[in-house]
Design a protein around this motif. Structure first.
Motif, PDB file in Angstrom:
ATOM      1  N   ALA A   1     -36.608  -7.291 -18.998  1.00  0.00           N
ATOM      2  CA  ALA A   1     -35.621  -8.139 -18.632  1.00  0.00           C
ATOM      3  C   ALA A   1     -34.431  -7.578 -18.405  1.00  0.00           C
ATOM      4  O   ALA A   1     -33.779  -6.720 -19.385  1.00  0.00           O
TER       5      ALA A   1
ATOM      6  N   SER B   1     -32.061 -16.069 -19.018  1.00  0.00           N
ATOM      7  CA  SER B   1     -33.001 -17.044 -18.748  1.00  0.00           C
ATOM      8  C   SER B   1     -34.109 -17.165 -19.809  1.00  0.00           C
ATOM      9  O   SER B   1     -34.582 -18.413 -19.963  1.00  0.00           O
TER      10      SER B   1
ATOM     11  N   ASN C   1     -36.194  -8.966  -9.057  1.00  0.00           N
ATOM     12  CA  ASN C   1     -36.668 -10.357  -9.523  1.00  0.00           C
ATOM     13  C   ASN C   1     -36.304 -10.764 -10.882  1.00  0.00           C
ATOM     14  O   ASN C   1     -36.229  -9.934 -11.897  1.00  0.00           O
ATOM     15  N   ASN C   2     -36.357 -12.037 -11.263  1.00  0.00           N
ATOM     16  CA  ASN C   2     -36.165 -12.521 -12.587  1.00  0.00           C
ATOM     17  C   ASN C   2     -37.521 -12.987 -13.218  1.00  0.00           C
ATOM     18  O   ASN C   2     -38.204 -14.027 -12.733  1.00  0.00           O
TER      19      ASN C   2
ATOM     20  N   ASP D   1     -31.627 -11.713 -16.508  1.00  0.00           N
ATOM     21  CA  ASP D   1     -33.177 -12.281 -16.810  1.00  0.00           C
ATOM     22  C   ASP D   1     -33.449 -12.604 -18.370  1.00  0.00           C
ATOM     23  O   ASP D   1     -33.847 -13.541 -18.789  1.00  0.00           O
TER      24      ASP D   1
ATOM     25  N   CYS E   1     -28.769 -16.267 -11.637  1.00  0.00           N
ATOM     26  CA  CYS E   1     -29.540 -15.083 -11.302  1.00  0.00           C
ATOM     27  C   CYS E   1     -29.536 -14.747  -9.817  1.00  0.00           C
ATOM     28  O   CYS E   1     -29.862 -13.661  -9.276  1.00  0.00           O
TER      29      CYS E   1
ATOM     30  N   SER F   1     -38.963 -14.084 -15.800  1.00  0.00           N
ATOM     31  CA  SER F   1     -38.986 -14.871 -16.672  1.00  0.00           C
ATOM     32  C   SER F   1     -39.507 -16.027 -16.329  1.00  0.00           C
ATOM     33  O   SER F   1     -40.123 -16.853 -16.978  1.00  0.00           O
TER      34      SER F   1
ATOM     35  N   GLU G   1     -31.999 -15.807  -7.582  1.00  0.00           N
ATOM     36  CA  GLU G   1     -33.407 -15.837  -7.000  1.00  0.00           C
ATOM     37  C   GLU G   1     -33.613 -16.779  -5.874  1.00  0.00           C
ATOM     38  O   GLU G   1     -34.259 -16.432  -5.060  1.00  0.00           O
TER      39      GLU G   1
END
Lengths: 147, 323, 570
Positions: B77, B84, B60-61, B81, B268, B63, B270
């Protein structure tokens, strides 16, 4: 597509392209009636949502006109418009929308001839690619006419 | 550096940050309830830091949580990430001094779906997945099989431009490098196949994809670049979109969203992972990412001093699309 | 909530519109549009009758929105707005629909389509009007003080004109003395009067005027603010002065082009000089010079610099006459491509030069004159186009006539004041015909060679014009800002600052409010471009008179959606 009359919007900035459109009128340059002008103060006001909504609603295209770079009445507006329109147009093309449906041009207050030329050429191109059926329900076989 | 080394360093650093009062919260990953998953961990309790993990599944990102949390945050991060986070700093959504970036040099995240397909077994039949450099060993039903790591990484990891954060406060391991050109091409396969289609075919493809969309807004909710408090879809004057999940409105929603995050999206991935109906969103976001790169030589999140993409211009910006 | 009551007035404009668009049909159509409670046609809406009809119907039908479909807003929008105001209706509840310049005049042979299009345009106008909100004009006070940048003839004239009316003037001059280019001249065309005698009294009056404060040598370092209150920072020596003015006059002039080394021998041969250098020599007094060759258009009207600097030919003529008077036996040649001597006086002047024996030789761009000599220009070879042969002229002195070119500082001043430069880097006026001494940016004016090479008479005329225009807001005491400004919905703004970054006038600031970042618009600085609105993804920023709701309303109406769906007829 024969005998279909496209209908498209032209966003004109008050200081350059709208004045250019007026000059075309003063000069009695005749053009096809398929366009409708919406005046904004600056091309930088034009947002992608308008363009996409217009296409979703069944209008055949959108033309955005602004001042030549360097001549913007608000100094920098058209530079921002240039970037925003670039990514909007290219992304819509990437999705598969015909490139002729969204067009951008610079028309100055003294370019009545160019305004007439752009409108005439765009009308012709719209006729060639046919009406906008991109967002019709029939596409997905849903049958219900919405636009 | 091995994941375990980074993990123990992370736990001690995170604990220290909380103990010393340098941050109010730590945001990182802990083991998920399912095998081969992780889940975000947000805590202000220094003892919870012992649950923090670093492994090939920290996908997962995180941020995206930065805009919700008040106070100073220590955040784990990966390279993508961190971009971001930088992008959020550029948009003044987060102050750089409010964030302690615990940088993870990333070797790529493993896509369980790809693993399952390669071994032909489901998650519950797989005993272990071990990454060892550029080989990955999969133990399933007593058998041991080996594959090149890149065959099990997520597509966007294959074309990763920044495996090691360049903006960080604490780097948890040695910097890594990742994709070579061959791998970049592999990550673009899905997208390239789109480009090979005619415009008519492409449009047909997307209209059918968005027929499935249920407008759950997971893509928007999981995206760090979507930082608006009130999204344009919630506007009623004018009402841009019908709330009904008609494919036309679904398509418009995504197109406008992607234009809004242009120059902020770091690919990213996501959004694609979050989509419950498996719409290949990354094929769209990467399209915009490439357009921005080609037109303006701009990549999101690489320079925290840079103005946002559409809040600046160059005299030499592309004009080829202007008639 | 008040019900919207729209009145629609469709203009015939004589036959300009009516000969193409079926006006009665459009009127009938308008009556069927939602919110329209009244519609009529007018022969000339801008006539006294037409205007009265608007006022009467506003009252009779209790209209709270007015739509006029006629020519272009660029002509009569202010007039119709004022008419609404006279009838007690807020002037910004008026919408203009263009069915002449952009309809009847350009679709003259397709009347049916033109009529249909006019109906569509009126429909869009009615929707836009329905979503308009009343606005108040913003009035800003105007400081009765002016900044004049430049102490040459234009700047001094402007300064005196303003000071004589009682306004305070800050005159900033970058050199150590007033007078600009005129100070370096010897005599003036076409009267041959002494330049110093002309400029000296003006300098005296400026120095002695108690309303004029001279900053010299000094430069304007920073300007912020807007019409009525510009904050100016001037750097004088080692110190800085700050003061407030209501208006600014740019009179920075221009400089003579210095030819590059070797151009027609300049710099390499000691007897090759420019006209201005010649003037300075003449002032000091020169001996007899027997052979003089003057070349015009040196560095002007060439591909790299295509403009004509207007009065350099006349300068050459002037100096040729003076040299001939100095040495009656002298052979003086003026090599020209075209001769610019506009106006009766200058034609006579040109004739006088020929009468006293100055010879004019026409040459071309393709075969320019060649300077012969080493260290000294001994002669000039030139192809005489009218004669059709190459001639060789002896020369004791070669004078190059170069154009005026902009100062390099223009770029910095342009950015500081946010006023544009033309392609040639002179200052660009708001409109070449209708607004020649002001910028689009309100409160800033321009005159003299800063704008375009100007001789003394032009400088003085323009300076009077610019300073008179500057006096208007200062005399009124206030300026009005058209309320098409942007505004923020603070509850949804997240303070990302993209709007502030794209604003060309620094009218937006992101501030901290109750622990939250939020954008704030200074309405008086906002010029209403709307760029901030498009830069805001969430819709927190909107522009009065051009809101998303208004524009989308127009698009929705066009395609027959929204509240207009069930009630449309085509």
């Amino acid at each position: 597509m024969l005998n279909y009359e496209p209908k498209f919007l032209v966003f004109c900035c008050n200081w350059c392209s709208y004045a250019g459109a007026d000059l075309a009128g003063v000069s009695r340059l005749q053009m096809p009636p398929n366009f409708l002008v919406i005046r904004v103060m600056c091309s930088s006001r034009v947002r992608p949502e308008w363009i996409i909504k217009a296409l979703m609603s069944g209008l055949d295209g959108v033309v955005v006109l602004g001042c030549h770079p360097g001549d913007c009445h608000y100094q920098t507006g058209n530079y921002y418009a240039r970037r925003r329109m670039a990514i909007t147009k290219k992304f819509l093309e990437y999705m598969g929308i015909e490139s002729q449906r969204v067009q951008v041009s610079w028309v100055s207050a003294s370019e009545g001839g160019k305004f007439a030329e752009v409108v005439t050429k765009v009308t012709k191109e719209m006729k060639e690619i046919g009406p906008n059926r991109l967002f019709t329900d029939e596409r997905r076989g849903h049958g219900v006419k919405t636009t | 550096m091995k994941d375990e080394g980074m993990e123990s360093k992370l736990r001690s650093e995170a604990k220290a940050l909380l103990e010393q009062g340098k941050v109010d919260y730590i945001i990182g990953f802990e083991d998920g309830s399912l095998k081969f998953t992780t889940t975000p961990l947000m805590t202000s309790d220094k003892d919870d830091t012992s649950r923090l993990v670093i492994n090939p599944f920290i996908v997962n990102n995180l941020s995206v949580f930065l805009t919700e949390v008040m106070g100073r945050v220590g955040i784990v991060a990966k390279g993508c990430d961190s971009r971001s986070i930088v992008s959020l700093v550029q948009d003044n959504k987060v102050a750089r001094e409010d964030v302690v970036i615990l940088g993870v040099p990333c070797l790529g995240i493993i896509d369980l779906g790809k693993v399952e397909e390669l071994v032909g077994k489901g998650r519950d039949e797989i005993e272990d997945i071990i990454r060892d450099g550029d080989r990955v060993v999969i133990m399933a039903s007593g058998n041991k099989r080996e594959f090149p790591t890149r065959e099990v990484l997520f597509d966007n990891c294959l074309s990763c431009e920044l495996p090691t954060p360049q903006e960080y406060d604490i780097l948890l391991g040695e910097p890594t490098s990742l994709a070579d050109d061959r791998e970049r091409a592999a990550s673009q396969k899905k997208i390239d196949s789109l480009r090979d289609m005619t415009p008519e075919q492409r449009w047909e493809f997307w209209t059918s994809e968005f027929d499935r969309c249920i407008r759950c807004y997971a893509c928007r909710n999981v995206c760090p670049a979507c930082f608006c408090q009130q999204c344009f879809v919630e506007e009623t004057e004018p009402q841009w979109l019908s709330p009904l999940p008609r494919w036309q409105d679904n398509l418009m929603f995504q197109v406008v969203r992607i234009i809004h995050v242009a120059g902020r999206c770091t690919d990213c991935g996501e959004c694609e992972r979050a989509c419950p109906v498996n719409i290949p969103l990354r094929s769209l976001t990467r399209g915009m990412y490439d357009i921005v790169d080609v037109l303006f030589h701009y990549r999101a999140g690489m320079d925290k001093e840079a103005p946002p993409l559409l809040a600046t211009y160059e005299a030499t910006d592309a004009e080829d699309f202007i008639r | 909530m008040q019900k919207i009551r729209v009145g629609v007035f469709i203009c015939h404009c004589g036959s300009n519109i009516a000969s193409v668009v079926n006006v009665p049909q459009v009127v009938e159509y308008s009556k069927g549009l939602p919110n329209v409670v009244y519609a009529q046609e007018n022969l000339y809406t801008c006539s006294a009758d037409g205007l009265r009809s608007i006022k009467d119907k506003i009252e009779e039908y209790n209209l709270n929105r007015v739509v006029v479909a006629s020519c272009t807003p660029r002509t009569h929008e202010p007039l119709f707005r004022d008419t609404c105001e006279e009838a007690g209706l807020n002037k910004y509840l008026f919408e203009f629909v263009n069915i002449r310049e952009q309809c009847s005049w350009v679709h003259m042979n397709i009347k049916e389509q033109a009529t249909k299009k006019a109906k569509d345009l009126v429909k869009m106008g009615v929707v836009k009007a329905s979503f308009l909100e009343p606005q108040e004009e913003v009035k800003v006070p105007v400081e009765p003080a002016s900044l004049v940048i430049g102490g040459g003839i234009a700047g001094m004239t402007a300064a005196l004109n303003l000071a004589n009316q009682g306004f305070d003037v800050h005159l900033v001059e970058k050199e150590g003395a007033l007078g600009g280019l005129v100070r370096r001249l010897y005599r003036l065309f076409p009267t041959n009067e002494d330049a110093e005698e002309l400029i000296r009294p003006i300098i005296e009056r400026v120095r002695n005027h108690k309303e004029i404060e001279i900053h010299m040598p000094a430069i304007v370092k920073d300007v912020s603010g807007y019409i009525g209150s510009f904050d100016v920072t001037v750097e004088e020596g080692n110190s800085e002065r700050r003061f407030k003015v209501g208006t600014i006059v740019v009179a920075t002039g221009a400089q003579e082009l210095k030819p590059y080394h070797g151009y027609y021998g300049y710099g390499a041969m000691f007897n090759v000089l420019t006209q201005l250098e010649l003037e300075e020599r003449l002032r000091r007094g020169i001996n007899h010079v027997e052979n003089v060759v003057m070349i015009t258009c040196v560095g002007a009207r060439i591909p790299e610099r295509s403009y004509c600097s207007v009065f350099c030919c006349v300068t050459a003529i002037k100096n040729a006459i003076l040299l001939k008077e100095n040495t009656p036996t002298a052979k003086i040649y003026v090599l020209y491509r075209e001769l610019m001597a506009y106006g009766a006086e200058f034609e006579n002047y040109y004739r006088k030069a020929m009468e006293v024996g100055v010879r004019f030789i026409r040459c071309g761009l393709e075969r320019p004159p060649q300077i012969i000599g080493n260290g000294k220009a001994a002669g000039v070879k030139v192809y005489d186009e009218l004669f059709g042969e190459e001639v060789k002229l002896p020369s004791d002195m070669v004078v190059l006539t170069t154009p005026l070119v902009p100062y390099l500082e223009n770029e910095q001043i342009s950015r500081m004041l946010k006023v544009p430069l033309s392609e040639d880097k002179f200052f660009l006026e708001a409109h070449v015909k209708l607004r020649p001494v002001e910028f689009s940016t309100e409160g800033i004016y321009v005159c003299g060679s800063a704008r375009w090479p100007a001789d003394i008479a032009e400088c003085i005329s323009q300076a009077y014009a610019a300073s008179s225009k500057a006096a208007i807001p200062m005399r009124k005491g206030f300026a009005t800002v058209e309320p098409i400004t942007s505004f923020v919905n603070e509850s949804i703004c997240v303070g990302c600052g993209n709007c502030a970054l794209v604003c060309p006038f620094n009218a937006i600031e992101v501030q901290s409010q109750n622990g939250k970042r939020v954008a704030k618009v200074t309405a008086v600085k906002c010029k209403g471009c709307g760029g901030c609105v498009a830069a805001c993804p969430s819709g927190a920023m909107q522009q009065k008179g051009f809101t998303d709701q208004q524009v989308m309303g127009m698009i929705d109406a066009l395609v027959g959606r929204g509240i207009f769906n069930a009630q449309l007829r085509t």
